[in-house]
Design a protein around this motif. Structure first.
Motif, PDB file in Angstrom:
ATOM      1  N   VAL A   1      33.934  10.058  27.218  1.00 21.79           N
ATOM      2  CA  VAL A   1      34.959  10.958  27.604  1.00 21.79           C
ATOM      3  C   VAL A   1      34.759  12.001  27.176  1.00 21.79           C
ATOM      4  CG1 VAL A   1      35.734  13.019  25.295  1.00 21.79           C
ATOM      5  CG2 VAL A   1      35.534  10.569  24.784  1.00 21.79           C
ATOM      6  N   GLY A   2      34.989  12.519  28.689  1.00 21.38           N
ATOM      7  CA  GLY A   2      34.807  13.865  29.832  1.00 21.38           C
ATOM      8  C   GLY A   2      34.005  13.168  30.786  1.00 21.38           C
ATOM      9  N   ALA A   3      32.861  14.125  31.376  1.00 18.50           N
ATOM     10  CA  ALA A   3      31.763  13.587  32.812  1.00 18.50           C
ATOM     11  C   ALA A   3      30.734  13.518  31.758  1.00 18.50           C
ATOM     12  CB  ALA A   3      31.950  14.939  33.249  1.00 18.50           C
ATOM     13  N   TRP A   4      30.183  12.083  32.217  1.00 16.56           N
ATOM     14  CA  TRP A   4      28.553  11.335  32.099  1.00 16.56           C
ATOM     15  C   TRP A   4      27.651  12.532  32.988  1.00 16.56           C
ATOM     16  CZ3 TRP A   4      24.926   9.250  34.082  1.00 16.56           C
ATOM     17  CH2 TRP A   4      23.227   8.357  33.773  1.00 16.56           C
ATOM     18  N   LEU A   5      26.432  12.978  32.261  1.00 10.55           N
ATOM     19  CA  LEU A   5      25.506  13.770  33.125  1.00 10.55           C
ATOM     20  C   LEU A   5      24.365  12.720  33.069  1.00 10.55           C
ATOM     21  CD1 LEU A   5      26.278  17.361  32.663  1.00 10.55           C
ATOM     22  CD2 LEU A   5      26.905  15.845  34.454  1.00 10.55           C
ATOM     23  N   PRO A   6      23.236  12.733  33.044  1.00  9.17           N
ATOM     24  CA  PRO A   6      22.207  12.153  33.301  1.00  9.17           C
ATOM     25  C   PRO A   6      21.193  12.996  32.208  1.00  9.17           C
ATOM     26  CG  PRO A   6      21.922  12.538  35.620  1.00  9.17           C
ATOM     27  CD  PRO A   6      23.358  13.850  34.775  1.00  9.17           C
ATOM     28  N   GLU A   7      20.096  12.440  31.433  1.00 17.56           N
ATOM     29  CA  GLU A   7      19.913  12.848  30.144  1.00 17.56           C
ATOM     30  C   GLU A   7      18.728  14.483  30.579  1.00 17.56           C
ATOM     31  OE1 GLU A   7      17.922  10.721  27.559  1.00 17.56           O
ATOM     32  OE2 GLU A   7      20.021   8.948  27.194  1.00 17.56           O
ATOM     33  N   PRO A   8      18.986  15.475  30.538  1.00 21.73           N
ATOM     34  CA  PRO A   8      17.754  16.537  31.288  1.00 21.73           C
ATOM     35  C   PRO A   8      16.045  15.905  30.429  1.00 21.73           C
ATOM     36  CG  PRO A   8      19.006  17.238  29.618  1.00 21.73           C
ATOM     37  CD  PRO A   8      19.811  15.574  28.916  1.00 21.73           C
ATOM     38  N   LEU A   9      15.366  16.380  31.249  1.00 19.48           N
ATOM     39  CA  LEU A   9      14.387  16.058  30.332  1.00 19.48           C
ATOM     40  C   LEU A   9      13.500  17.390  30.311  1.00 19.48           C
ATOM     41  CD1 LEU A   9      13.167  13.416  31.935  1.00 19.48           C
ATOM     42  CD2 LEU A   9      13.499  13.454  29.364  1.00 19.48           C
ATOM     43  N   PRO A  10      12.774  17.884  29.337  1.00 16.97           N
ATOM     44  CA  PRO A  10      11.726  19.119  29.388  1.00 16.97           C
ATOM     45  C   PRO A  10      10.630  18.947  30.105  1.00 16.97           C
ATOM     46  CG  PRO A  10      11.471  18.016  27.226  1.00 16.97           C
ATOM     47  CD  PRO A  10      12.619  17.647  27.666  1.00 16.97           C
ATOM     48  N   ASP A  11       9.707  19.787  30.408  1.00 17.43           N
ATOM     49  CA  ASP A  11       8.276  19.807  30.214  1.00 17.43           C
ATOM     50  C   ASP A  11       7.891  19.620  29.706  1.00 17.43           C
ATOM     51  OD1 ASP A  11       7.274  21.621  29.840  1.00 17.43           O
ATOM     52  OD2 ASP A  11       7.183  22.660  31.153  1.00 17.43           O
ATOM     53  N   ARG A  12       5.849  19.023  29.886  1.00 12.44           N
ATOM     54  CA  ARG A  12       5.357  18.014  29.037  1.00 12.44           C
ATOM     55  C   ARG A  12       5.119  19.016  27.516  1.00 12.44           C
ATOM     56  NH1 ARG A  12       1.816  13.696  28.403  1.00 12.44           N
ATOM     57  NH2 ARG A  12      -0.506  14.535  27.123  1.00 12.44           N
ATOM     58  N   THR A  13       4.746  20.331  27.825  1.00 13.63           N
ATOM     59  CA  THR A  13       4.386  21.012  27.363  1.00 13.63           C
ATOM     60  C   THR A  13       5.788  21.450  25.992  1.00 13.63           C
ATOM     61  OG1 THR A  13       5.186  22.913  28.885  1.00 13.63           O
ATOM     62  CG2 THR A  13       2.493  22.244  28.333  1.00 13.63           C
ATOM     63  N   GLU A  14       6.852  21.481  27.237  1.00 17.41           N
ATOM     64  CA  GLU A  14       8.271  21.739  25.890  1.00 17.41           C
ATOM     65  C   GLU A  14       8.365  20.817  24.916  1.00 17.41           C
ATOM     66  OE1 GLU A  14      10.475  24.650  25.714  1.00 17.41           O
ATOM     67  OE2 GLU A  14       8.830  25.522  26.663  1.00 17.41           O
ATOM     68  N   TRP A  15       8.227  19.081  25.915  1.00 22.04           N
ATOM     69  CA  TRP A  15       8.134  17.877  24.802  1.00 22.04           C
ATOM     70  C   TRP A  15       7.330  18.577  23.472  1.00 22.04           C
ATOM     71  CZ3 TRP A  15      11.589  14.237  24.646  1.00 22.04           C
ATOM     72  CH2 TRP A  15      10.326  12.946  23.117  1.00 22.04           C
ATOM     73  N   ASN A  16       6.106  19.098  23.815  1.00 29.05           N
ATOM     74  CA  ASN A  16       5.612  19.012  22.811  1.00 29.05           C
ATOM     75  C   ASN A  16       5.412  19.973  22.034  1.00 29.05           C
ATOM     76  OD1 ASN A  16       3.752  16.157  23.651  1.00 29.05           O
ATOM     77  ND2 ASN A  16       2.426  17.576  25.348  1.00 29.05           N
ATOM     78  N   HIS A  17       6.099  21.269  22.189  1.00 25.61           N
ATOM     79  CA  HIS A  17       6.108  22.049  21.983  1.00 25.61           C
ATOM     80  C   HIS A  17       7.518  21.973  20.417  1.00 25.61           C
ATOM     81  CE1 HIS A  17       6.994  26.119  20.074  1.00 25.61           C
ATOM     82  NE2 HIS A  17       8.057  26.045  21.252  1.00 25.61           N
ATOM     83  N   ALA A  18       8.298  20.857  21.595  1.00 25.65           N
ATOM     84  CA  ALA A  18       9.875  20.721  20.545  1.00 25.65           C
ATOM     85  C   ALA A  18       9.997  19.932  19.615  1.00 25.65           C
ATOM     86  CB  ALA A  18      10.555  20.293  21.420  1.00 25.65           C
ATOM     87  N   GLY A  19       8.127  19.151  19.208  1.00 26.82           N
ATOM     88  CA  GLY A  19       8.535  18.213  18.387  1.00 26.82           C
ATOM     89  C   GLY A  19       8.154  16.623  18.672  1.00 26.82           C
ATOM     90  N   GLY A  20       7.811  16.436  20.145  1.00 25.81           N
ATOM     91  CA  GLY A  20       7.404  15.788  20.520  1.00 25.81           C
ATOM     92  C   GLY A  20       6.543  14.145  20.058  1.00 25.81           C
ATOM     93  N   ALA A  21       5.617  13.982  20.712  1.00 27.18           N
ATOM     94  CA  ALA A  21       4.683  13.113  20.282  1.00 27.18           C
ATOM     95  C   ALA A  21       3.163  13.170  20.179  1.00 27.18           C
ATOM     96  CB  ALA A  21       3.919  11.845  21.388  1.00 27.18           C
TER      97      ALA A  21
END
Length: 305
Positions: A84-104
């Motif tokens: 449904v609608g346009a398909w875009l690639p998945e955006p990625l945060p940088d390493r610090t944002e990934w960890n800060h966002a509750g990643g691994a």
């Protein structure tokens, strides 16, 4: 016993490289992870005698991962026609944002997004252009231009001659070259900051001045959340649309964040990321905006719950 242990570590150590290859080929973290897991499953499904015959497990895993991605790319065309609608690639945060966002947990197993090297080869602009290439062109381009694999090895992946693979990579390179070089990160950060300020101030005139007259904004909601189904074209129309969004979403907070390694904006409400926007900036103006709103594509940005 020591040799077996060393080889097991060597094979496990290939995961980071494989995730990087697969994400650039597929533009999806989840699909990249699935492809790599499938490749490992095929490796461990081989008889021990066959494993011993393979002199370079890393090369074998890369070949198998690339073939799996090639199959996924082939079927993705049909799936994206139903999207449904346009398909875009998945955006990625940088390493610090990934960890800060509750990643691994930094001390635990790394999540796939945390292992992806963020450089110009994962910019949204490049990934979007690669969507316009054929699956074979994309594989040849990524393996050769990004990871410097020789065409003789790429030929084994694609089942074509080295000369044919060279032609495929050249065809993809022409499309990529047609997109002008992006603004240096410093210049882009300034423009993105100005866009944020004008957006927050509901200043349509300033927004129009920050956008290229022929700018295009594409949004991806995946049919899960509301957004425009077709690209919004023209600086004035985009500016009015951005201001309308701000008016309809009180409490929307705009944050300047790295998106796929370059300056972008993240919109959140009540601490929840609802949109990640990437920008293509040239000559001090925004030419393209890619706004990902599909929650399934924003998982690397979501706090752990």
């Amino acid at each position: 016993m020591g040799t077996v242990g060393t080889r097991t570590e060597e094979i496990a150590g290939e995961r980071r490289q494989l995730i990087n290859v697969a994400y650039r080929l597929l533009g999806s973290v989840s699909e990249a992870e699935d492809a790599v897991q499938d490749a490992y499953a095929r490796w461990y499904g081989l008889p021990p005698s066959r494993q011993e015959e393979i002199r370079s497990p890393g090369a074998w895993l890369t070949t198998v991962t690339s073939r799996i991605c090639l199959d996924v790319l082939g079927s993705a065309r049909a799936r994206r026609e139903r999207y449904v609608g346009a398909w875009l690639p998945e955006p990625l945060p940088d390493r610090t944002e990934w960890n800060h966002a509750g990643g691994a947990d930094p001390g635990g197993p790394a999540d796939p997004a945390d292992q992806i090297v963020l450089d110009e080869s994962v910019s949204m602009a490049l990934l979007v252009v690669l969507e316009s290439t054929t699956p074979a062109e994309r594989v040849a381009f990524v393996l050769h231009e990004v990871f410097r694999y020789p065409f003789a090895e790429i030929a084994d992946v694609l089942g074509r001659s080295p000369a044919a693979c060279k032609q495929l990579a050249a065809s993809a390179r022409r499309r990529v070259s047609a997109a002008r070089a992006p603004e240096p990160a410093t210049g882009q950060a300034e423009v993105v900051r100005d866009v944020r300020k004008a957006w927050e101030a509901r200043d349509i005139a300033t927004l129009v001045g920050l956008l290229n007259p022929a700018a295009v904004m594409t949004a991806d909601g995946g049919g899960v959340v509301g957004t425009v189904l077709h690209p919004v074209e023209g600086a004035a129309r985009i500016a009015r649309y951005l201001v309308a969004i701000a008016d309809l979403a009180p409490g929307l907070e705009l944050l300047e964040r790295s998106v796929n390694g370059v300056p972008g904006l993240v919109a959140q409400r009540a601490g929840v990321v609802v949109t990640v926007a990437s920008f293509d900036v040239s000559d001090g103006r925004v030419r393209r905006i890619w706004a990902v709103r599909n929650p399934e594509k924003l998982r690397p940005w979501a706090p752990e719950g």
